[in-house]
Design a protein around this motif. Structure first.
Motif, mmCIF file in Angstrom:
data_model
loop_
_atom_site.group_PDB
_atom_site.id
_atom_site.type_symbol
_atom_site.label_atom_id
_atom_site.label_comp_id
_atom_site.label_asym_id
_atom_site.label_seq_id
_atom_site.Cartn_x
_atom_site.Cartn_y
_atom_site.Cartn_z
ATOM 1 N N SER A 46 11.286 -48.258 -24.653
ATOM 2 C CA SER A 46 11.548 -47.366 -23.522
ATOM 3 C C SER A 46 11.414 -45.932 -23.995
ATOM 4 C CB SER A 46 12.961 -47.591 -22.968
ATOM 5 O OG SER A 46 13.090 -48.903 -22.483
ATOM 6 N N GLU A 47 11.102 -45.042 -23.070
ATOM 7 C CA GLU A 47 10.977 -43.634 -23.397
ATOM 8 C C GLU A 47 11.805 -42.807 -22.429
ATOM 9 O OE1 GLU A 47 6.468 -43.976 -25.242
ATOM 10 O OE2 GLU A 47 6.780 -42.722 -23.474
ATOM 11 N N VAL A 48 12.565 -41.861 -22.995
ATOM 12 C CA VAL A 48 13.393 -40.961 -22.203
ATOM 13 C C VAL A 48 12.854 -39.551 -22.424
ATOM 14 C CG1 VAL A 48 15.724 -40.126 -21.748
ATOM 15 C CG2 VAL A 48 15.381 -42.475 -22.559
ATOM 16 N N GLU A 49 12.421 -38.896 -21.351
ATOM 17 C CA GLU A 49 11.938 -37.517 -21.448
ATOM 18 C C GLU A 49 13.113 -36.574 -21.248
ATOM 19 O OE1 GLU A 49 9.165 -34.377 -18.972
ATOM 20 O OE2 GLU A 49 8.642 -36.506 -18.852
ATOM 21 N N LEU A 50 13.219 -35.577 -22.136
ATOM 22 C CA LEU A 50 14.301 -34.596 -22.049
ATOM 23 C C LEU A 50 13.757 -33.175 -22.036
ATOM 24 C CD1 LEU A 50 15.790 -37.107 -23.663
ATOM 25 C CD2 LEU A 50 17.533 -35.385 -23.937
ATOM 26 N N LEU A 51 14.436 -32.316 -21.302
ATOM 27 C CA LEU A 51 14.246 -30.875 -21.378
ATOM 28 C C LEU A 51 15.250 -30.397 -22.408
ATOM 29 C CD1 LEU A 51 13.158 -28.127 -20.484
ATOM 30 C CD2 LEU A 51 14.827 -28.164 -18.624
ATOM 31 N N LYS B 112 13.958 -39.551 -35.964
ATOM 32 C CA LYS B 112 12.868 -38.997 -36.776
ATOM 33 C C LYS B 112 11.677 -38.662 -35.886
ATOM 34 C CE LYS B 112 13.799 -40.986 -41.275
ATOM 35 N NZ LYS B 112 14.185 -39.799 -41.962
ATOM 36 N N LEU B 113 11.043 -37.564 -36.219
ATOM 37 C CA LEU B 113 9.833 -37.172 -35.494
ATOM 38 C C LEU B 113 8.683 -38.079 -35.884
ATOM 39 C CD1 LEU B 113 10.166 -33.321 -35.779
ATOM 40 C CD2 LEU B 113 10.263 -34.674 -33.685
ATOM 41 N N VAL C 175 10.339 -38.517 -30.671
ATOM 42 C CA VAL C 175 11.472 -38.764 -31.557
ATOM 43 C C VAL C 175 11.793 -40.253 -31.497
ATOM 44 C CG1 VAL C 175 13.903 -38.281 -32.038
ATOM 45 C CG2 VAL C 175 12.424 -36.463 -31.150
ATOM 46 N N ILE C 176 11.730 -40.927 -32.635
ATOM 47 C CA ILE C 176 12.142 -42.328 -32.712
ATOM 48 C C ILE C 176 13.657 -42.313 -32.879
ATOM 49 C CG2 ILE C 176 11.901 -44.524 -33.932
ATOM 50 C CD1 ILE C 176 9.295 -43.463 -32.595
ATOM 51 N N ALA C 177 14.352 -42.806 -31.879
ATOM 52 C CA ALA C 177 15.810 -42.702 -31.850
ATOM 53 C C ALA C 177 16.470 -43.637 -32.852
ATOM 54 C CB ALA C 177 16.334 -43.008 -30.454
ATOM 55 N N ALA C 178 17.393 -43.083 -33.630
ATOM 56 C CA ALA C 178 18.291 -43.890 -34.460
ATOM 57 C C ALA C 178 19.594 -44.102 -33.686
ATOM 58 C CB ALA C 178 18.559 -43.203 -35.787
ATOM 59 N N GLN C 179 20.030 -43.026 -33.001
ATOM 60 C CA GLN C 179 21.250 -43.068 -32.189
ATOM 61 C C GLN C 179 21.061 -42.125 -31.010
ATOM 62 O OE1 GLN C 179 24.965 -42.803 -34.768
ATOM 63 N NE2 GLN C 179 23.390 -41.999 -36.150
ATOM 64 N N SER C 180 21.730 -42.439 -29.909
ATOM 65 C CA SER C 180 21.690 -41.539 -28.761
ATOM 66 C C SER C 180 23.027 -41.599 -28.040
ATOM 67 C CB SER C 180 20.557 -41.917 -27.804
ATOM 68 O OG SER C 180 20.817 -43.169 -27.197
ATOM 69 N N HIS C 181 23.327 -40.513 -27.349
ATOM 70 C CA HIS C 181 24.587 -40.439 -26.611
ATOM 71 C C HIS C 181 24.359 -39.677 -25.319
ATOM 72 C CE1 HIS C 181 28.920 -40.385 -26.023
ATOM 73 N NE2 HIS C 181 28.806 -39.120 -25.661
ATOM 74 N N VAL C 182 24.734 -40.291 -24.185
ATOM 75 C CA VAL C 182 24.699 -39.619 -22.895
ATOM 76 C C VAL C 182 26.110 -39.102 -22.648
ATOM 77 C CG1 VAL C 182 24.290 -39.877 -20.419
ATOM 78 C CG2 VAL C 182 22.832 -41.087 -22.058
ATOM 79 N N ARG D 252 10.121 -29.595 -24.017
ATOM 80 C CA ARG D 252 10.413 -30.991 -23.678
ATOM 81 C C ARG D 252 10.046 -31.883 -24.845
ATOM 82 N NH1 ARG D 252 9.553 -32.243 -17.378
ATOM 83 N NH2 ARG D 252 10.308 -30.259 -16.565
ATOM 84 N N PHE D 253 10.680 -33.043 -24.890
ATOM 85 C CA PHE D 253 10.349 -34.041 -25.892
ATOM 86 C C PHE D 253 10.630 -35.417 -25.335
ATOM 87 C CE2 PHE D 253 14.763 -32.984 -26.662
ATOM 88 C CZ PHE D 253 15.383 -34.147 -27.083
ATOM 89 N N ILE D 254 10.092 -36.429 -26.009
ATOM 90 C CA ILE D 254 10.269 -37.817 -25.582
ATOM 91 C C ILE D 254 11.016 -38.569 -26.667
ATOM 92 C CG2 ILE D 254 9.075 -39.995 -25.071
ATOM 93 C CD1 ILE D 254 6.861 -38.300 -23.751
ATOM 94 N N VAL D 255 12.065 -39.272 -26.253
ATOM 95 C CA VAL D 255 12.837 -40.123 -27.155
ATOM 96 C C VAL D 255 12.317 -41.545 -26.985
ATOM 97 C CG1 VAL D 255 15.127 -40.978 -27.757
ATOM 98 C CG2 VAL D 255 14.858 -38.648 -26.884
ATOM 99 N N VAL D 256 11.861 -42.147 -28.073
ATOM 100 C CA VAL D 256 11.352 -43.517 -28.048
ATOM 101 C C VAL D 256 12.473 -44.428 -28.530
ATOM 102 C CG1 VAL D 256 9.584 -45.085 -28.927
ATOM 103 C CG2 VAL D 256 9.024 -42.663 -28.520
ATOM 104 N N MET D 257 12.846 -45.399 -27.671
ATOM 105 C CA MET D 257 13.949 -46.308 -27.979
ATOM 106 C C MET D 257 13.442 -47.739 -27.984
ATOM 107 S SD MET D 257 16.732 -44.378 -25.583
ATOM 108 C CE MET D 257 18.194 -44.862 -26.463
#
Length: 170
Positions: free
Chosen positions: A71-76, A120-121, A139-146, A95-100
């Motif tokens: 999944s990919e989450v786009e962030l501003l 990691k980029l 960004v390949i996500a290691a951890q994320s927090h909403v 903007r960037f994309i988080v790859v999960m």
């Protein structure tokens, strides 16, 4: 003014600052020694230079895309405060994309919510923002927090100063 009163006055400001700082929650992710301090808009200009480096970035969720295996989450992007919460009062940093890995529920990452990610980029991808061409760092996500609204308010002072007129309706 007595010496005691003067001493108390000089001590009160630093003590107040210390008390307010003590209320702020600690960072959610440990700082990584090789984490870069560049913002996404800088990384987008030369992504190969930053590939493989660790980042702790955050921002406002624009949207979620689910694919067969990720999944990919786009962030501003926004700068982070000392607790690694996005500071939305500041200017965005691109903007960037988080790859999960796997599937993420879009309702758990709603548009407009604030998020911090550690990862990691891994290069970039060309895309569009509206009709404009755009380069998104990945960004390949290691951890994320909403962040919840309560978490965003935690550690912030409820004290404000100002002059104004109030109107009450009965």
């Amino acid at each position: 003014m007595s010496v005691t009163a003067r001493s108390l006055r000089h001590l009160s400001a630093p003590l107040l600052a210390l008390a307010l700082a003590a209320c702020a929650p600690p960072p959610i992710y440990p700082n990584v020694p090789n984490a870069i301090v560049a913002v996404p808009s800088q990384v987008a200009q030369s992504p190969e230079r930053y590939s493989g480096n660790a980042v702790i970035w955050g921002g406002r969720i624009v949207g979620v895309q689910n694919y067969a295996d990720h999944s990919e989450v786009e962030l501003l992007a926004y700068p982070l405060d000392s607790s690694q919460r996005p500071r939305v009062a500041d200017n965005g940093g691109g903007r960037f994309i988080v790859v999960m890995p796997g599937y993420v529920e879009a309702l758990s990452y709603p548009p407009g919510a604030l998020m911090t990610v550690s990862g990691k980029l891994n290069g970039s991808r060309a895309g569009k923002v509206g009709e404009a061409d755009y380069v998104f760092p990945l960004v390949i996500a290691a951890q994320s927090h909403v962040w919840t609204p309560a978490e965003m308010a935690q550690g912030r002072s409820n004290i404000s100063f100002g002059v104004g007129v109030g109107v009450g309706i009965r």
